[in-house]
Design an enzyme around this catalytic site. Structure first.
Site, PDB file in Angstrom:
ATOM      1  N   ALA A 209       0.842  -1.188   0.000  1.00  0.00           N
ATOM      2  CA  ALA A 209       0.000   0.000   0.000  1.00  0.00           C
ATOM      3  C   ALA A 209       0.878   1.238   0.000  1.00  0.00           C
ATOM      4  CB  ALA A 209      -0.908   0.009   1.233  1.00  0.00           C
ATOM      5  N   SER A 210       0.505   2.228  -0.806  1.00  0.00           N
ATOM      6  CA  SER A 210       1.178   3.511  -0.842  1.00  0.00           C
ATOM      7  C   SER A 210       2.638   3.343  -1.284  1.00  0.00           C
ATOM      8  CB  SER A 210       1.051   4.193   0.522  1.00  0.00           C
ATOM      9  OG  SER A 210       1.414   5.542   0.460  1.00  0.00           O
ATOM     10  N   SER A 211       3.605   3.631  -0.425  1.00  0.00           N
ATOM     11  CA  SER A 211       5.000   3.414  -0.788  1.00  0.00           C
ATOM     12  C   SER A 211       5.241   1.954  -1.170  1.00  0.00           C
ATOM     13  CB  SER A 211       5.911   3.789   0.386  1.00  0.00           C
ATOM     14  OG  SER A 211       7.245   3.407   0.134  1.00  0.00           O
TER      15      SER A 211
END
Length: 420
Positions: free
Chosen positions: A114-116
């Protein structure tokens, strides 16, 4: 003859495993593991740590017998540069450790984050298509758009063509000639950290080009998650294999980690297909530890709604009354079984874990940060690709998963074996 019974502890995480590299590695081996298990590399968000990614797949690993690796970023974020070096190379060494030490299946290695961690997933699929069979990307940027190294930074030119995006992937592994990894993409339209536009469209263009797909290769559908309604395009290649799945939800925020999507990633990977297992004990979570899908499970709503268990194109079908998770759920209540009936199930609760939040926008590191934390581990946030609460009013979702104790039958068998 009386037999003294003593409880056996369930599987636990091995932290800071010595695999021969510098990037920290945590490893989860469930009590009930496949004879040749698959591997999921679970990648945390900016300002998080390896522990934040422990619970996302743990209940599913207990149920389906695969291994989990959680790396620790060398800075605030993962360095998602698509190159065969650095943290990406270290992660491939972690995978090799799992293959060597735990007889993992080298053809069933996947990345998800998720995200990074989503950005890093795209980078791993681009740089190491010889290692990874697929990946699930929850709110990321296309491979080549991450510019910050271990800090927050991205630039996604809106005028870059699909072929130009595809060339970035091809140049990351120029000597590769085999089948490319399968890709699952997720994004919410209300994402203001790694903005929905232009990132989602660029990701779809990039992987469509790399995989040689066009719109005619896709089928569209919608399905109700928890709490979002997802619009899905399922792309199959000439052989009829599902190779790309793009999913977007109106109003969904940047933080997708607690929105019941991990079970659907396992479905996409094909790791929900049971295989012969080794070992004893109560590694697989049962109905008492699973989550209740009432009010939270994903239903295969609408004509041609998406089923969570089908492994064909888009996994169509499934039960119109949603995915119950009475068996094999996540003990934390964050995900249900979802692998046997329609939709990706999620419990009504869903544990949350630490991590700070930000409300960064655009392609620079600037933005008002909101260092709100909840429970568990927490870390300072410098405006990175961590989770924004501005659009959803919710705190970042992590997962704290309870450990299960071994069943009576398993203990008895172990006692008999030791006595022999």
């Amino acid at each position: 003859m009386l037999l003294t019974i003593s409880p056996s502890l369930a599987a636990s995480w091995q932290t800071r495993v010595n695999y021969g590299g510098n990037t920290p590695m945590d490893l989860y081996v469930p009590d009930k593991v496949d004879a040749s298990p698959g591997v999921v590399v679970s990648l945390h968000y900016c300002s998080g740590n390896a522990g934040n990614a422990h619970g996302w797949f743990q209940g599913l690993a207990d149920q389906h017998g695969f291994l989990i690796i959680t790396p620790q970023a060398g800075g605030n974020c993962f360095d998602a540069t698509p190159a065969r070096s650095g943290e990406r190379e270290a992660i491939t060494k972690m995978v090799q450790y799992a293959i060597t030490q735990h007889h993992a299946d080298p053809t069933r290695v996947f990345a998800a984050g998720a995200s990074s961690g989503a950005c890093m997933t795209n980078a791993l699929l681009a740089a190491y298509p010889d290692v990874f069979a697929g990946g699930s990307v929850l709110a990321g940027v296309p491979a080549g758009a991450w510019t910050g190294g271990n800090a927050y930074g991205w630039t996604t030119p809106a005028n870059r063509t699909a072929a130009q995006w595809g060339d970035i992937v091809r140049k990351a592994s120029p000597n590769f000639t085999g089948a490319r990894p399968r890709v699952q993409l997720w994004h919410g339209t209300a994402d203001t950290t790694l903005n929905y536009e232009p990132n989602f469209a660029a990701e779809v263009s990039q992987w469509s080009d790399v995989l040689g797909l066009s719109h005619s290769d896709s089928k569209t559908s919608t399905f109700k998650g928890s709490p979002d309604t997802w619009n899905r395009a399922s792309f199959t290649n000439a052989a009829g294999t599902l190779v790309l799945e793009s999913n977007y939800a109106q109003g969904a925020p940047h933080d997708l980690s607690g929105r019941g999507l991990w079970a659907d990633a396992v479905r996409f990977f094909g790791l929900d297909m049971d295989a012969p297992s080794t070992g004893e004990g109560a590694g697989g979570a049962d109905g008492t530890g699973g989550s209740d899908a009432s009010g939270g499970g994903s239903s295969a709503s609408g004509a041609g709604g998406q089923g969570g268990s089908a492994s064909g194109a888009g996994g169509q079908g499934g039960s119109a009354n949603g995915a119950t998770s009475g068996t094999g759920g996540d003990a934390s209540g964050s995900t249900g079984s979802g692998a046997t009936t329609g939709g990706a199930a999620q419990g009504t609760g869903g544990a949350t874990t630490g991590g700070s939040t930000s409300n960064a926008s655009g392609s620079t590191a600037s933005g008002d940060s909101d260092p709100t934390t909840t429970g568990g581990d927490s870390a300072s946030d410098d405006g990175g690709c961590s989770f924004s609460v501005a659009s959803s009013g919710q705190l970042p979702g992590g997962a704290l998963v309870g450990l299960l104790v071994a069943g009576l039958g398993a203990v008895v068998r172990r006692r008999r074996q030791s006595a022999a």
